[in-house]
Design a protein around this motif. Structure first.
Motif, PDB file in Angstrom:
ATOM      1  N   ASP A  32       0.558  30.848  33.335  1.00  0.00           N
ATOM      2  CA  ASP A  32       1.051  29.891  34.322  1.00  0.00           C
ATOM      3  C   ASP A  32       1.886  28.797  33.670  1.00  0.00           C
ATOM      4  O   ASP A  32       1.655  28.429  32.513  1.00  0.00           O
ATOM      5  CB  ASP A  32      -0.113  29.251  35.071  1.00  0.00           C
ATOM      6  CG  ASP A  32      -0.736  30.202  36.073  1.00  0.00           C
ATOM      7  OD1 ASP A  32      -1.340  31.195  35.644  1.00  0.00           O
ATOM      8  OD2 ASP A  32      -0.602  29.949  37.277  1.00  0.00           O
ATOM      9  N   ILE A  33       2.822  28.270  34.433  1.00  0.00           N
ATOM     10  CA  ILE A  33       3.700  27.185  33.994  1.00  0.00           C
ATOM     11  C   ILE A  33       3.435  25.963  34.867  1.00  0.00           C
ATOM     12  O   ILE A  33       3.407  26.061  36.103  1.00  0.00           O
ATOM     13  CB  ILE A  33       5.178  27.595  34.087  1.00  0.00           C
ATOM     14  CG1 ILE A  33       5.494  28.675  33.044  1.00  0.00           C
ATOM     15  CG2 ILE A  33       6.092  26.390  33.898  1.00  0.00           C
ATOM     16  CD1 ILE A  33       6.892  29.255  33.156  1.00  0.00           C
ATOM     17  N   ILE A  34       3.232  24.813  34.226  1.00  0.00           N
ATOM     18  CA  ILE A  34       3.006  23.546  34.935  1.00  0.00           C
ATOM     19  C   ILE A  34       4.129  22.598  34.564  1.00  0.00           C
ATOM     20  O   ILE A  34       4.375  22.334  33.384  1.00  0.00           O
ATOM     21  CB  ILE A  34       1.649  22.931  34.539  1.00  0.00           C
ATOM     22  CG1 ILE A  34       0.506  23.900  34.873  1.00  0.00           C
ATOM     23  CG2 ILE A  34       1.442  21.585  35.230  1.00  0.00           C
ATOM     24  CD1 ILE A  34      -0.830  23.496  34.281  1.00  0.00           C
ATOM     25  N   VAL A  35       4.837  22.085  35.539  1.00  0.00           N
ATOM     26  CA  VAL A  35       5.915  21.125  35.291  1.00  0.00           C
ATOM     27  C   VAL A  35       5.311  19.718  35.276  1.00  0.00           C
ATOM     28  O   VAL A  35       4.720  19.271  36.257  1.00  0.00           O
ATOM     29  CB  VAL A  35       7.022  21.225  36.357  1.00  0.00           C
ATOM     30  CG1 VAL A  35       8.094  20.162  36.106  1.00  0.00           C
ATOM     31  CG2 VAL A  35       7.644  22.615  36.341  1.00  0.00           C
ATOM     32  N   ALA A  36       5.435  19.059  34.123  1.00  0.00           N
ATOM     33  CA  ALA A  36       4.882  17.709  33.961  1.00  0.00           C
ATOM     34  C   ALA A  36       5.789  16.911  33.038  1.00  0.00           C
ATOM     35  O   ALA A  36       6.399  17.454  32.120  1.00  0.00           O
ATOM     36  CB  ALA A  36       3.471  17.771  33.383  1.00  0.00           C
ATOM     37  N   ASP A  37       5.872  15.610  33.304  1.00  0.00           N
ATOM     38  CA  ASP A  37       6.781  14.725  32.569  1.00  0.00           C
ATOM     39  C   ASP A  37       6.029  13.445  32.217  1.00  0.00           C
ATOM     40  O   ASP A  37       5.348  12.865  33.077  1.00  0.00           O
ATOM     41  CB  ASP A  37       8.003  14.403  33.443  1.00  0.00           C
ATOM     42  CG  ASP A  37       9.125  13.714  32.690  1.00  0.00           C
ATOM     43  OD1 ASP A  37       8.825  12.851  31.842  1.00  0.00           O
ATOM     44  OD2 ASP A  37      10.299  14.015  32.968  1.00  0.00           O
ATOM     45  N   VAL A  38       6.161  12.982  30.970  1.00  0.00           N
ATOM     46  CA  VAL A  38       5.446  11.769  30.556  1.00  0.00           C
ATOM     47  C   VAL A  38       5.870  10.540  31.366  1.00  0.00           C
ATOM     48  O   VAL A  38       5.117   9.574  31.459  1.00  0.00           O
ATOM     49  CB  VAL A  38       5.644  11.469  29.051  1.00  0.00           C
ATOM     50  CG1 VAL A  38       4.939  12.486  28.193  1.00  0.00           C
ATOM     51  CG2 VAL A  38       7.115  11.368  28.688  1.00  0.00           C
ATOM     52  N   SER A  39       7.056  10.576  31.943  1.00  0.00           N
ATOM     53  CA  SER A  39       7.528   9.427  32.725  1.00  0.00           C
ATOM     54  C   SER A  39       7.085   9.479  34.183  1.00  0.00           C
ATOM     55  O   SER A  39       7.347   8.545  34.943  1.00  0.00           O
ATOM     56  CB  SER A  39       9.060   9.352  32.655  1.00  0.00           C
ATOM     57  OG  SER A  39       9.645  10.488  33.254  1.00  0.00           O
ATOM     58  N   ILE A  40       6.410  10.563  34.582  1.00  0.00           N
ATOM     59  CA  ILE A  40       5.951  10.702  35.967  1.00  0.00           C
ATOM     60  C   ILE A  40       4.427  10.829  35.946  1.00  0.00           C
ATOM     61  O   ILE A  40       3.864  11.891  35.678  1.00  0.00           O
ATOM     62  CB  ILE A  40       6.590  11.928  36.654  1.00  0.00           C
ATOM     63  CG1 ILE A  40       8.114  11.825  36.586  1.00  0.00           C
ATOM     64  CG2 ILE A  40       6.123  12.039  38.100  1.00  0.00           C
ATOM     65  CD1 ILE A  40       8.838  13.057  37.106  1.00  0.00           C
ATOM     66  N   GLU A  41       3.754   9.710  36.227  1.00  0.00           N
ATOM     67  CA  GLU A  41       2.294   9.639  36.105  1.00  0.00           C
ATOM     68  C   GLU A  41       1.586  10.678  36.968  1.00  0.00           C
ATOM     69  O   GLU A  41       0.610  11.299  36.534  1.00  0.00           O
ATOM     70  CB  GLU A  41       1.825   8.228  36.485  1.00  0.00           C
ATOM     71  CG  GLU A  41       0.353   7.988  36.247  1.00  0.00           C
ATOM     72  CD  GLU A  41      -0.049   6.550  36.526  1.00  0.00           C
ATOM     73  OE1 GLU A  41      -1.248   6.301  36.725  1.00  0.00           O
ATOM     74  OE2 GLU A  41       0.848   5.674  36.539  1.00  0.00           O
TER      75      GLU A  41
END
Length: 429
Positions: A75-84
């Motif tokens: 699985d792929i999870i889209v996550a960004d350090v700038s988006i809490e």
């Protein structure tokens, strides 16, 4: 393998999987998952900002490992350090987050915070003392209250050194009081090199060294007691008969991490603290002169914002090719290995450390593959697997710890020994 609850579909989530180090972590986790017993498979996912880049990393791993199922089953999870919110969603899905996004001084804290708030354990490969110690100061109590483990520096910085000291102490018959370590990195004809992210961490770490001293005052620690004879520090540069080359003090996080572990073992386990000094080999006289000139330039430039901008924009030029934006080639990685040799002294069984000079010595060694992308990756993944399988052996019920403090009562050293990082006792010379 630890069970996965319905609300936590994954044992491990690799955050920053599309980064230079992250792609190697993906391959190592895939190998470990393939080794898992059939009844309790390791369930894992990758996470990062770009779904497309994550898909490419999985495709590359599938081709390199001959595991076509990686492109369909992971699985792929889209996550960004700038988006809490994206970090919270990621952390709610995994038992352990492997954070490969650096420099950690800029990007690490949001991930630690999300893990603590959402009940996911956290592991990173940080070699930045400012970040590691600040996380302990600000998140230890919160992590303890939430039952979350935050374990930094689980890469080459600083598992070989930290666990190497533990190993040396266990092999020593008596009271070990002091250890010196000597790092030697061997490479092929094209030499060894590191990635730009490691260089950036060094640039900003040296520039901000004053804040580290101020941070340490906030802990209010009393000095650790010196057992037996106090070790006198060596000069900044000297020729080491131990590894037969010129050496300088090791500038990474090893001394900081080892000292934190020794404090934990002294305060929590009532162990005698070990004095520790770390050195790294730089080669012959020509290499020493080149390093000295480069070091002076580096020391001057990190003091100014323009200098730091130049250093981080042109890493290859200012590091004499030791760090590049492209990172090392596969050939360079395959041709590089490290040895970390420990020379310890202390008092034999039945001898009072308060009486006279040390009367016993020991020599141990930790060896492994290329430090940044082979040893680091193996250490990180085995730390994560140990955390999953031996949670009951970790201290208290949560908190921010060094590898040595967290894994002191686990089988991590044995796991590392079986995955390319070898620990051994050597004949003392």
């Amino acid at each position: 393998m630890a069970s996965v609850t319905s609300s936590r579909p994954f044992h491990l989530i690799i955050f920053g999987a599309s980064g230079f180090t992250g792609q190697f972590v993906v391959q190592e986790v895939a190998r470990c998952a393939a080794e898992s017993p059939g009844g309790s498979p390791l369930k894992w996912a990758v996470a990062g900002r770009s779904r497309q880049r994550l898909e490419e990393v999985l495709k590359q791993a599938a081709e390199r490992l001959s595991m076509p199922e990686l492109t369909t089953d992971i699985d792929i999870i889209v996550a960004d350090v700038s988006i809490e919110e994206s970090l919270s969603i990621m952390c709610q899905q995994g038992l352990v987050i492997l954070n490969c996004v650096g420099p950690y001084r800029f990007y690490g804290e949001p991930v630690v915070k999300a893990c603590v708030e959402n009940g996911a354990h956290y592991i990173d490969i940080c070699g930045e003392p400012q970040f590691l110690e600040r996380m302990q100061l600000e998140y230890h109590t919160k992590a303890l209250d939430r039952g979350v483990y935050v374990i930094g520096s689980c890469g080459f910085d600083s598992i070989p050194a930290d666990l190497g000291i533990l190993y040396t102490n266990r092999q020593f018959r008596g009271t070990l009081t002091a250890v010196e370590s000597f790092l030697n990195i061997s490479s092929g004809p094209k030499g060894a090199s590191g990635h730009d992210a490691t260089w950036q961490s060094a640039v900003y770490g040296f520039a901000d060294s004053r804040s580290l001293r101020q941070l340490r005052k906030k802990f209010g620690h009393k000095p650790l007691p010196v057992v037996g004879a106090k070790v006198h520090k060596r000069g900044f540069v000297f020729f080491s008969k131990e590894i037969e080359q010129y050496v300088i003090p090791f500038m990474g996080s090893d001394p900081s991490v080892v000292k934190r572990t020794q404090r934990f073992l002294y305060e929590e386990e009532h162990h005698s603290p070990v004095q520790y000094s770390a050195y790294v080999g730089v080669g012959g006289i020509f290499s020493l002169v080149k390093l000295f000139c480069g070091g002076l330039l580096f020391w001057f430039m990190v003091k100014f914002s323009l200098g730091r901008r130049l250093l981080t924009t042109f890493p290859s030029f200012f590091s004499f090719g030791m760090f590049t934006k492209a990172g090392p080639s596969m050939k360079q990685i395959e041709d590089t290995c490290f040895s970390l040799t420990f020379f310890g002294e202390g008092y034999s069984e039945g001898t009072d450390p308060a009486q006279g000079r040390p009367n016993a010595k020991i020599c141990t060694q930790v060896i492994g593959g290329e430090p940044g992308y082979v040893a680091t990756v193996s250490a990180m993944v085995q730390a994560a697997v140990t955390l999953l399988n031996e949670l009951h052996s970790l201290p208290r019920r949560g908190g921010v710890y060094t590898p040595g403090a967290a894994f002191y009562k686990t089988t991590l050293i044995d796991r590392l020994h079986n995955h390319g990082i070898k620990f051994s006792v050597r004949t003392f010379q």
